[in-house]
Design a protein around this motif. Structure first.
Motif, PDB file in Angstrom:
ATOM      1  N   GLY A  38       0.817  -1.298  -0.108  1.00 51.37           N
ATOM      2  CA  GLY A  38      -0.002   0.003   0.291  1.00 51.37           C
ATOM      3  C   GLY A  38       0.764   1.223  -0.179  1.00 51.37           C
ATOM      4  O   GLY A  38       2.167   1.109   0.238  1.00 51.37           O
ATOM      5  N   PRO A  39       0.223   2.502  -0.290  1.00 50.10           N
ATOM      6  CA  PRO A  39       0.939   3.788  -0.166  1.00 50.10           C
ATOM      7  C   PRO A  39       1.692   3.904   1.253  1.00 50.10           C
ATOM      8  O   PRO A  39       1.307   3.376   2.190  1.00 50.10           O
ATOM      9  N   SER A  40       2.907   4.809   1.010  1.00 50.08           N
ATOM     10  CA  SER A  40       3.206   5.330   2.332  1.00 50.08           C
ATOM     11  C   SER A  40       2.461   5.982   3.278  1.00 50.08           C
ATOM     12  O   SER A  40       1.471   6.624   3.087  1.00 50.08           O
ATOM     13  N   GLY A  41       2.539   5.597   4.501  1.00 53.42           N
ATOM     14  CA  GLY A  41       1.872   6.192   5.783  1.00 53.42           C
ATOM     15  C   GLY A  41       0.648   5.521   5.853  1.00 53.42           C
ATOM     16  O   GLY A  41      -0.247   6.208   6.277  1.00 53.42           O
ATOM     17  N   THR A  42       0.307   4.219   5.431  1.00 53.45           N
ATOM     18  CA  THR A  42      -0.974   3.607   5.531  1.00 53.45           C
ATOM     19  C   THR A  42      -1.008   2.772   6.648  1.00 53.45           C
ATOM     20  O   THR A  42      -1.961   1.779   6.606  1.00 53.45           O
ATOM     21  N   GLY A  43       0.108   2.493   7.327  1.00 50.75           N
ATOM     22  CA  GLY A  43      -0.149   1.718   8.661  1.00 50.75           C
ATOM     23  C   GLY A  43       0.727   0.201   8.365  1.00 50.75           C
ATOM     24  O   GLY A  43       0.365  -0.936   9.205  1.00 50.75           O
ATOM     25  N   LYS A  44       1.419  -0.086   7.404  1.00 53.35           N
ATOM     26  CA  LYS A  44       1.978  -1.178   7.036  1.00 53.35           C
ATOM     27  C   LYS A  44       3.070  -1.505   8.147  1.00 53.35           C
ATOM     28  O   LYS A  44       2.917  -2.841   8.669  1.00 53.35           O
ATOM     29  N   SER A  45       3.929  -0.788   8.562  1.00 52.36           N
ATOM     30  CA  SER A  45       4.764  -1.090   9.602  1.00 52.36           C
ATOM     31  C   SER A  45       4.291  -1.158  10.942  1.00 52.36           C
ATOM     32  O   SER A  45       4.650  -1.834  11.665  1.00 52.36           O
ATOM     33  N   THR A  46       3.132  -0.390  11.049  1.00 52.49           N
ATOM     34  CA  THR A  46       2.426  -0.502  12.344  1.00 52.49           C
ATOM     35  C   THR A  46       1.831  -1.608  12.648  1.00 52.49           C
ATOM     36  O   THR A  46       2.003  -2.307  13.860  1.00 52.49           O
ATOM     37  N   ILE A  47       1.267  -2.146  11.418  1.00 52.43           N
ATOM     38  CA  ILE A  47       0.530  -3.522  11.627  1.00 52.43           C
ATOM     39  C   ILE A  47       1.676  -4.678  12.092  1.00 52.43           C
ATOM     40  O   ILE A  47       1.181  -5.709  12.614  1.00 52.43           O
ATOM     41  N   LEU A  48       3.031  -4.660  11.550  1.00 50.45           N
ATOM     42  CA  LEU A  48       3.669  -5.722  11.931  1.00 50.45           C
ATOM     43  C   LEU A  48       4.295  -5.618  13.382  1.00 50.45           C
ATOM     44  O   LEU A  48       4.413  -6.469  14.067  1.00 50.45           O
ATOM     45  N   ARG A  49       4.219  -4.435  13.902  1.00 53.30           N
ATOM     46  CA  ARG A  49       4.881  -3.992  15.228  1.00 53.30           C
ATOM     47  C   ARG A  49       3.524  -4.584  16.262  1.00 53.30           C
ATOM     48  O   ARG A  49       3.940  -5.138  17.346  1.00 53.30           O
ATOM     49  N   VAL A  50       2.442  -4.280  15.603  1.00 52.15           N
ATOM     50  CA  VAL A  50       1.268  -4.860  16.746  1.00 52.15           C
ATOM     51  C   VAL A  50       1.244  -6.295  16.668  1.00 52.15           C
ATOM     52  O   VAL A  50       1.030  -6.843  17.587  1.00 52.15           O
ATOM     53  N   MET A  51       1.530  -6.941  15.302  1.00 51.51           N
ATOM     54  CA  MET A  51       1.653  -8.446  15.469  1.00 51.51           C
ATOM     55  C   MET A  51       2.679  -8.825  16.181  1.00 51.51           C
ATOM     56  O   MET A  51       2.712  -9.858  16.901  1.00 51.51           O
ATOM     57  N   LEU A  54       5.004  -5.450  19.853  1.00 51.06           N
ATOM     58  CA  LEU A  54       5.686  -4.163  20.293  1.00 51.06           C
ATOM     59  C   LEU A  54       4.988  -2.937  20.338  1.00 51.06           C
ATOM     60  O   LEU A  54       5.465  -2.065  21.013  1.00 51.06           O
ATOM     61  N   LEU A  55       3.810  -3.011  19.688  1.00 51.93           N
ATOM     62  CA  LEU A  55       2.699  -2.158  19.952  1.00 51.93           C
ATOM     63  C   LEU A  55       1.275  -2.718  20.437  1.00 51.93           C
ATOM     64  O   LEU A  55       0.981  -3.584  19.827  1.00 51.93           O
ATOM     65  N   GLU A  56       0.683  -1.953  21.144  1.00 51.01           N
ATOM     66  CA  GLU A  56      -0.508  -2.485  21.573  1.00 51.01           C
ATOM     67  C   GLU A  56      -1.766  -1.758  20.901  1.00 51.01           C
ATOM     68  O   GLU A  56      -1.716  -0.491  20.859  1.00 51.01           O
ATOM     69  N   PRO A  57      -2.682  -2.552  20.195  1.00 54.47           N
ATOM     70  CA  PRO A  57      -3.603  -1.695  19.623  1.00 54.47           C
ATOM     71  C   PRO A  57      -4.607  -0.804  20.712  1.00 54.47           C
ATOM     72  O   PRO A  57      -4.727  -1.301  21.730  1.00 54.47           O
ATOM     73  N   ASP A  58      -5.411   0.061  20.034  1.00 57.26           N
ATOM     74  CA  ASP A  58      -6.226   0.881  20.815  1.00 57.26           C
ATOM     75  C   ASP A  58      -7.476  -0.025  20.923  1.00 57.26           C
ATOM     76  O   ASP A  58      -8.061   0.092  22.047  1.00 57.26           O
ATOM     77  N   SER A  59      -7.800  -0.765  20.196  1.00 52.48           N
ATOM     78  CA  SER A  59      -9.072  -1.537  20.325  1.00 52.48           C
ATOM     79  C   SER A  59      -8.714  -2.953  19.277  1.00 52.48           C
ATOM     80  O   SER A  59      -7.905  -2.825  18.399  1.00 52.48           O
ATOM     81  N   GLY A  60      -9.809  -3.752  19.498  1.00 52.67           N
ATOM     82  CA  GLY A  60      -9.666  -5.066  18.663  1.00 52.67           C
ATOM     83  C   GLY A  60      -8.888  -6.035  19.465  1.00 52.67           C
ATOM     84  O   GLY A  60      -8.341  -5.783  20.570  1.00 52.67           O
ATOM     85  N   ARG A  70      -2.828 -11.030  25.319  1.00 51.95           N
ATOM     86  CA  ARG A  70      -3.335  -9.501  26.239  1.00 51.95           C
ATOM     87  C   ARG A  70      -1.998  -9.019  26.467  1.00 51.95           C
ATOM     88  O   ARG A  70      -0.847  -9.423  26.783  1.00 51.95           O
ATOM     89  N   GLY A  71      -1.939  -7.721  26.152  1.00 50.48           N
ATOM     90  CA  GLY A  71      -0.630  -7.014  26.594  1.00 50.48           C
ATOM     91  C   GLY A  71       0.252  -7.146  25.484  1.00 50.48           C
ATOM     92  O   GLY A  71       0.007  -7.500  24.301  1.00 50.48           O
ATOM     93  N   LEU A  72       1.641  -6.742  25.766  1.00 52.87           N
ATOM     94  CA  LEU A  72       2.753  -6.731  24.614  1.00 52.87           C
ATOM     95  C   LEU A  72       3.471  -8.044  24.684  1.00 52.87           C
ATOM     96  O   LEU A  72       3.123  -8.858  25.702  1.00 52.87           O
ATOM     97  N   VAL A  73       4.407  -8.201  24.037  1.00 49.00           N
ATOM     98  CA  VAL A  73       5.129  -9.528  23.758  1.00 49.00           C
ATOM     99  C   VAL A  73       5.841  -9.866  25.094  1.00 49.00           C
ATOM    100  O   VAL A  73       6.180 -11.191  25.562  1.00 49.00           O
ATOM    101  N   GLU A  74       6.086  -9.080  26.095  1.00 50.21           N
ATOM    102  CA  GLU A  74       6.952  -9.440  27.288  1.00 50.21           C
ATOM    103  C   GLU A  74       5.806  -9.929  28.328  1.00 50.21           C
ATOM    104  O   GLU A  74       6.156 -10.506  29.287  1.00 50.21           O
ATOM    105  N   ASP A  75       4.644  -9.294  27.931  1.00 49.32           N
ATOM    106  CA  ASP A  75       3.542 -10.031  28.716  1.00 49.32           C
ATOM    107  C   ASP A  75       2.983 -11.441  28.515  1.00 49.32           C
ATOM    108  O   ASP A  75       2.248 -12.194  29.217  1.00 49.32           O
ATOM    109  N   SER A  76       3.398 -11.898  27.549  1.00 50.11           N
ATOM    110  CA  SER A  76       3.119 -13.167  26.941  1.00 50.11           C
ATOM    111  C   SER A  76       4.311 -14.408  27.000  1.00 50.11           C
ATOM    112  O   SER A  76       5.453 -13.895  26.954  1.00 50.11           O
ATOM    113  N   ARG A  77       3.629 -15.577  27.408  1.00 45.53           N
ATOM    114  CA  ARG A  77       4.703 -16.638  27.448  1.00 45.53           C
ATOM    115  C   ARG A  77       4.313 -18.025  26.755  1.00 45.53           C
ATOM    116  O   ARG A  77       3.128 -18.447  26.873  1.00 45.53           O
TER     117      ARG A  77
END
Length: 260
Positions: A38-51, A54-60, A70-77
């Motif tokens: 997709g075009p620049s600035g459309t959330g592509k790198s953000t979606i990788l960090r959410v997966m 490294l980033l927690e989504p606001d919703s979903g 639940r939480g970030l990667v350090e919260d999961s085992r």
């Protein structure tokens, strides 16, 4: 249909007033090579960090092998091994190639150093860089640094196989490389998908047409924070979606707003 390794359900993420992801639904299945474009600035790198956690989504919700995370990667085992390959390689300049590739094992395992060095050398051979463990990142070309980052991403821990990578997330793996170096990386990504000790499932964020064609099977097209189109890579040649047509043709005319 097999159960997804990763599933995003109505995931949204904003930075201030800028909505980057807007109720995105996305799945990655075992053995899949997914391209996120997709075009620049459309959330592509953000979606990788959410997966990657490294980033927690606001919703979903995010599910890893059917289990809600639940939480970030350090919260999961023990849920799912995910490795993120950063666009700029993200190597430690003060460490050797050996120390970069084996970083987690040197820091967080009880393996003897000679065993870690052998594991590192095995991965360096897989990415076509045998005998380079003594070098520093500054002594490597851009393409070689990319390959070192791939070796680090697929590093396994014999002490804890449950943490070994099951999914690789590539953020612009061929950015800044010349066409020949890009082809080497694209072929390597495919090779690692099918080799024992590599990783059979991955998602790639890319703008580069050769990477899309050579290294992906299915494509998700993001625009204005939403999934606007998805299909097999060969479908881009026959789709009547005007945004996808514009993206692949490089035309300034079409629904995608061109930033001047």
């Amino acid at each position: 249909m097999a159960e997804p390794l990763i599933e995003l359900r109505d995931v949204s993420k904003a930075f201030g007033n800028n909505v980057v992801l807007d109720q995105v639904n996305l799945t990655i299945y075992r053995g899949e090579a997914l391209g996120i474009i997709g075009p620049s600035g459309t959330g592509k790198s953000t979606i990788l960090r959410v997966m990657a956690g490294l980033l927690e989504p606001d919703s979903g919700e995010i599910y890893l092998r059917g289990q809600l995370r639940r939480g970030l990667v350090e919260d999961s085992r023990g849920s799912l091994g995910i490795s993120l390959v950063f666009q700029n390689s993200a190597l430690f300049d003060s460490l050797t190639v050996d120390e970069n590739v084996g970083f987690l094992l040197y820091q967080h395992s009880h393996l003897p150093r000679h065993r870690i060095r052998q594991l590192v050398e095995d991965k360096l051979e897989m990415v076509g860089l045998p005998g380079t463990g003594h070098l520093y990142p500054a002594e490597l070309s851009g393409g070689m640094r990319k390959r070192v980052s791939l070796a680090r991403a697929i590093m396994e821990n014999p002490e804890n196989p449950a943490e070994n990578p099951e999914v690789l997330l590539y953020d612009e793996p061929t950015a800044g490389l010349d066409p020949i170096a890009s082809t080497i990386i694209e072929d390597l990504i495919r090779d690692l998908q099918h080799r024992q000790g590599g990783c059979g499932t991955y998602a790639i964020v890319t703008h580069q047409h050769s990477t899309i064609r050579r290294a992906t099977d299915r494509i998700v097209f993001l625009y204005q924070g939403k999934v606007k189109w998805q299909g097999q890579v060969e479908d881009v040649d026959t789709t009547d979606d005007p945004a996808v047509q514009q993206f692949f043709s490089g035309s300034v005319e079409g629904p995608i707003q061109v930033m001047s």
